[in-house]
Design a protein around this motif. Sequence first.
Motif, PDB file in Angstrom:
ATOM      1  N   PHE A  85      12.582   0.110   6.920  1.00  0.00           N
ATOM      2  CA  PHE A  85      12.924   1.483   7.304  1.00  0.00           C
ATOM      3  C   PHE A  85      11.659   2.312   7.433  1.00  0.00           C
ATOM      4  CE2 PHE A  85      16.619  -0.193   5.182  1.00  0.00           C
ATOM      5  CZ  PHE A  85      17.722   0.409   5.779  1.00  0.00           C
ATOM      6  N   ASP A  86      11.534   3.044   8.537  1.00  0.00           N
ATOM      7  CA  ASP A  86      10.444   4.007   8.747  1.00  0.00           C
ATOM      8  C   ASP A  86       9.109   3.468   8.227  1.00  0.00           C
ATOM      9  OD1 ASP A  86      12.212   5.706   9.955  1.00  0.00           O
ATOM     10  OD2 ASP A  86      12.297   7.170   8.345  1.00  0.00           O
ATOM     11  N   PRO A  87       8.608   2.378   8.818  1.00  0.00           N
ATOM     12  CA  PRO A  87       7.502   1.632   8.204  1.00  0.00           C
ATOM     13  C   PRO A  87       6.108   2.227   8.431  1.00  0.00           C
ATOM     14  CG  PRO A  87       8.143   0.567  10.246  1.00  0.00           C
ATOM     15  CD  PRO A  87       9.107   1.713  10.048  1.00  0.00           C
ATOM     16  N   TRP A  88       5.865   3.375   7.812  1.00  0.00           N
ATOM     17  CA  TRP A  88       4.489   3.892   7.746  1.00  0.00           C
ATOM     18  C   TRP A  88       3.836   3.180   6.555  1.00  0.00           C
ATOM     19  CZ3 TRP A  88       2.717   9.338   5.833  1.00  0.00           C
ATOM     20  CH2 TRP A  88       1.366   9.521   6.152  1.00  0.00           C
ATOM     21  N   LEU A  89       3.357   2.003   6.805  1.00  0.00           N
ATOM     22  CA  LEU A  89       2.882   1.116   5.738  1.00  0.00           C
ATOM     23  C   LEU A  89       1.470   1.442   5.275  1.00  0.00           C
ATOM     24  CD1 LEU A  89       4.291  -2.270   7.104  1.00  0.00           C
ATOM     25  CD2 LEU A  89       5.395  -0.591   5.596  1.00  0.00           C
ATOM     26  N   THR A  90       0.826   2.394   5.946  1.00  0.00           N
ATOM     27  CA  THR A  90      -0.526   2.793   5.552  1.00  0.00           C
ATOM     28  C   THR A  90      -0.533   4.218   4.983  1.00  0.00           C
ATOM     29  OG1 THR A  90      -1.029   3.568   7.801  1.00  0.00           O
ATOM     30  CG2 THR A  90      -1.599   1.287   7.266  1.00  0.00           C
ATOM     31  N   ASN A  91       0.612   4.692   4.523  1.00  0.00           N
ATOM     32  CA  ASN A  91       0.678   6.048   3.973  1.00  0.00           C
ATOM     33  C   ASN A  91      -0.082   6.121   2.650  1.00  0.00           C
ATOM     34  OD1 ASN A  91       2.660   6.175   1.491  1.00  0.00           O
ATOM     35  ND2 ASN A  91       3.639   4.782   2.956  1.00  0.00           N
ATOM     36  N   PRO A  92      -0.443   7.320   2.203  1.00  0.00           N
ATOM     37  CA  PRO A  92      -1.260   7.460   0.982  1.00  0.00           C
ATOM     38  C   PRO A  92      -0.627   6.901  -0.283  1.00  0.00           C
ATOM     39  CG  PRO A  92      -1.334   9.487   2.263  1.00  0.00           C
ATOM     40  CD  PRO A  92      -0.299   8.621   2.903  1.00  0.00           C
ATOM     41  N   LYS A  93       0.683   6.733  -0.312  1.00  0.00           N
ATOM     42  CA  LYS A  93       1.371   6.210  -1.488  1.00  0.00           C
ATOM     43  C   LYS A  93       1.687   4.721  -1.371  1.00  0.00           C
ATOM     44  CE  LYS A  93       1.759   9.966  -4.005  1.00  0.00           C
ATOM     45  NZ  LYS A  93       1.156  10.076  -5.346  1.00  0.00           N
ATOM     46  N   ALA A  94       1.303   4.089  -0.269  1.00  0.00           N
ATOM     47  CA  ALA A  94       1.601   2.667  -0.078  1.00  0.00           C
ATOM     48  C   ALA A  94       0.882   1.828  -1.135  1.00  0.00           C
ATOM     49  CB  ALA A  94       1.173   2.221   1.312  1.00  0.00           C
ATOM     50  N   PRO A  95       1.485   0.721  -1.556  1.00  0.00           N
ATOM     51  CA  PRO A  95       0.841  -0.137  -2.564  1.00  0.00           C
ATOM     52  C   PRO A  95      -0.464  -0.706  -2.039  1.00  0.00           C
ATOM     53  CG  PRO A  95       2.760  -1.228  -1.602  1.00  0.00           C
ATOM     54  CD  PRO A  95       2.783   0.183  -1.128  1.00  0.00           C
ATOM     55  N   GLN A  96      -1.549  -0.426  -2.718  1.00  0.00           N
ATOM     56  CA  GLN A  96      -2.864  -0.829  -2.260  1.00  0.00           C
ATOM     57  C   GLN A  96      -3.035  -2.347  -2.332  1.00  0.00           C
ATOM     58  OE1 GLN A  96      -5.364   1.421  -0.985  1.00  0.00           O
ATOM     59  NE2 GLN A  96      -3.451   2.557  -0.907  1.00  0.00           N
ATOM     60  N   GLY A  97      -3.538  -2.930  -1.250  1.00  0.00           N
ATOM     61  CA  GLY A  97      -3.819  -4.351  -1.214  1.00  0.00           C
ATOM     62  C   GLY A  97      -2.615  -5.229  -0.973  1.00  0.00           C
ATOM     63  N   ALA A  98      -1.431  -4.639  -0.782  1.00  0.00           N
ATOM     64  CA  ALA A  98      -0.226  -5.444  -0.585  1.00  0.00           C
ATOM     65  C   ALA A  98      -0.186  -6.013   0.829  1.00  0.00           C
ATOM     66  CB  ALA A  98       1.014  -4.604  -0.834  1.00  0.00           C
ATOM     67  N   THR A  99       0.279  -7.231   0.946  1.00  0.00           N
ATOM     68  CA  THR A  99       0.473  -7.818   2.267  1.00  0.00           C
ATOM     69  C   THR A  99       1.740  -7.275   2.898  1.00  0.00           C
ATOM     70  OG1 THR A  99       1.597  -9.705   1.260  1.00  0.00           O
ATOM     71  CG2 THR A  99      -0.745  -9.959   1.746  1.00  0.00           C
ATOM     72  N   LEU A 285      17.111   7.191  -9.375  1.00  0.00           N
ATOM     73  CA  LEU A 285      16.376   5.945  -9.558  1.00  0.00           C
ATOM     74  C   LEU A 285      15.030   6.040  -8.843  1.00  0.00           C
ATOM     75  CD1 LEU A 285      16.249   2.990 -10.563  1.00  0.00           C
ATOM     76  CD2 LEU A 285      17.391   2.326  -8.413  1.00  0.00           C
ATOM     77  N   PRO A 286      14.002   6.578  -9.512  1.00  0.00           N
ATOM     78  CA  PRO A 286      12.667   6.613  -8.886  1.00  0.00           C
ATOM     79  C   PRO A 286      12.105   5.195  -8.809  1.00  0.00           C
ATOM     80  CG  PRO A 286      12.830   8.117 -10.778  1.00  0.00           C
ATOM     81  CD  PRO A 286      13.985   7.182 -10.845  1.00  0.00           C
ATOM     82  N   LEU A 287      11.473   4.868  -7.705  1.00  0.00           N
ATOM     83  CA  LEU A 287      10.899   3.536  -7.516  1.00  0.00           C
ATOM     84  C   LEU A 287       9.380   3.604  -7.556  1.00  0.00           C
ATOM     85  CD1 LEU A 287      13.120   1.977  -4.697  1.00  0.00           C
ATOM     86  CD2 LEU A 287      13.450   1.924  -7.178  1.00  0.00           C
ATOM     87  N   GLU A 288       8.785   2.523  -7.996  1.00  0.00           N
ATOM     88  CA  GLU A 288       7.336   2.366  -7.992  1.00  0.00           C
ATOM     89  C   GLU A 288       6.932   1.671  -6.705  1.00  0.00           C
ATOM     90  OE1 GLU A 288       3.996  -0.298 -10.336  1.00  0.00           O
ATOM     91  OE2 GLU A 288       5.882   0.213 -11.356  1.00  0.00           O
ATOM     92  N   PRO A 289       6.020   2.250  -5.927  1.00  0.00           N
ATOM     93  CA  PRO A 289       5.640   1.595  -4.665  1.00  0.00           C
ATOM     94  C   PRO A 289       5.185   0.142  -4.890  1.00  0.00           C
ATOM     95  CG  PRO A 289       4.736   3.811  -4.746  1.00  0.00           C
ATOM     96  CD  PRO A 289       5.309   3.536  -6.117  1.00  0.00           C
ATOM     97  N   GLY A 290       5.753  -0.730  -4.058  1.00  0.00           N
ATOM     98  CA  GLY A 290       5.364  -2.144  -4.092  1.00  0.00           C
ATOM     99  C   GLY A 290       6.171  -3.007  -5.029  1.00  0.00           C
ATOM    100  N   LYS A 291       7.047  -2.424  -5.839  1.00  0.00           N
ATOM    101  CA  LYS A 291       7.823  -3.190  -6.803  1.00  0.00           C
ATOM    102  C   LYS A 291       9.242  -3.407  -6.293  1.00  0.00           C
ATOM    103  CE  LYS A 291       9.379  -3.229 -11.621  1.00  0.00           C
ATOM    104  NZ  LYS A 291       9.373  -2.496 -12.920  1.00  0.00           N
TER     105      LYS A 291
END
Length: 295
Positions: A85-99, A285-291
Amino acid sequence: MRTNLKAVVVGAVLGVTGVAFAQGTPAAPASPKAAAATSKAAPAKGPVGPKTATGAEAASGKTEVTWWGHAAFVVKTPGGAVLAFDPWLTNPKAPQGATWPEAVDAILVSHGHFDHVGETKALAQKTNAKVYGSFELISLLGLPEAQSMGGNVGGTFQVKDATIHFVEAVHSSSYQADPKSPSHYAGAPMGFVVEIANGPTLYHSGDTGPFQSMALIAEQFKPTVALLPIGGHFTMGPNEAALAARLLKVKTVVPMHYGTFPALTGTPDALTAALKKAKGTTKVLPLEPGKATPL
């Protein structure tokens, strides 16, 4: 008036963050090559990094959702469908280093603003996913015909065990291929209801304020989990999201579109307080980016 207002917004945020931030105007060039050059999060063809947030197989019998920050999510269903969904995968909150996800069946884009289109084209090229959104927006993205799934509110599409419904949103929508090109009308903004066989019914609202027809969405689809913006300024804040949750009658709200920039001040705690004040039973339910989180 519109040009002056846009200049004021951009100028104000430039003074705080040092980056351009206005709806419909990319903060960085939208091409895959430029995204790779200006972000640590993900080059266009998928970065090399820790095996997190990739969209690997969901736990048996479970639906898994992974937040990539802002309004970007990857959902995996029990039947093996992978939806981005809405894949701005380089946003400032995106999980760093994630593939990036290795396999995606469908990319759902709620509207044309840069912070929602994000890396749609690059992800579609990498995974051969079909891209769903308004007819006008999909026509502007320049995707191969076989991957272009433009539709409109009321449309329904099947992706493995996921039934996707296009629903309305209250917002605006324009698209720029890059900051130097003019903006183009990108059709009506939309939200998505996804009915998952043997799983929850999800509602990704896109950018919106609350609207009375959310009650109709509740009546027609009975969503159990809503992904709702809470940041304010361009979307709902916590108080409005609490109202939306009541209209939708959902059991759980996953907050999104907050904390990415200073202007988006809403917080999950403020949403919890607003729901409590209204004597609502919806859980936050707050989520942690990348988890990856099972639902």
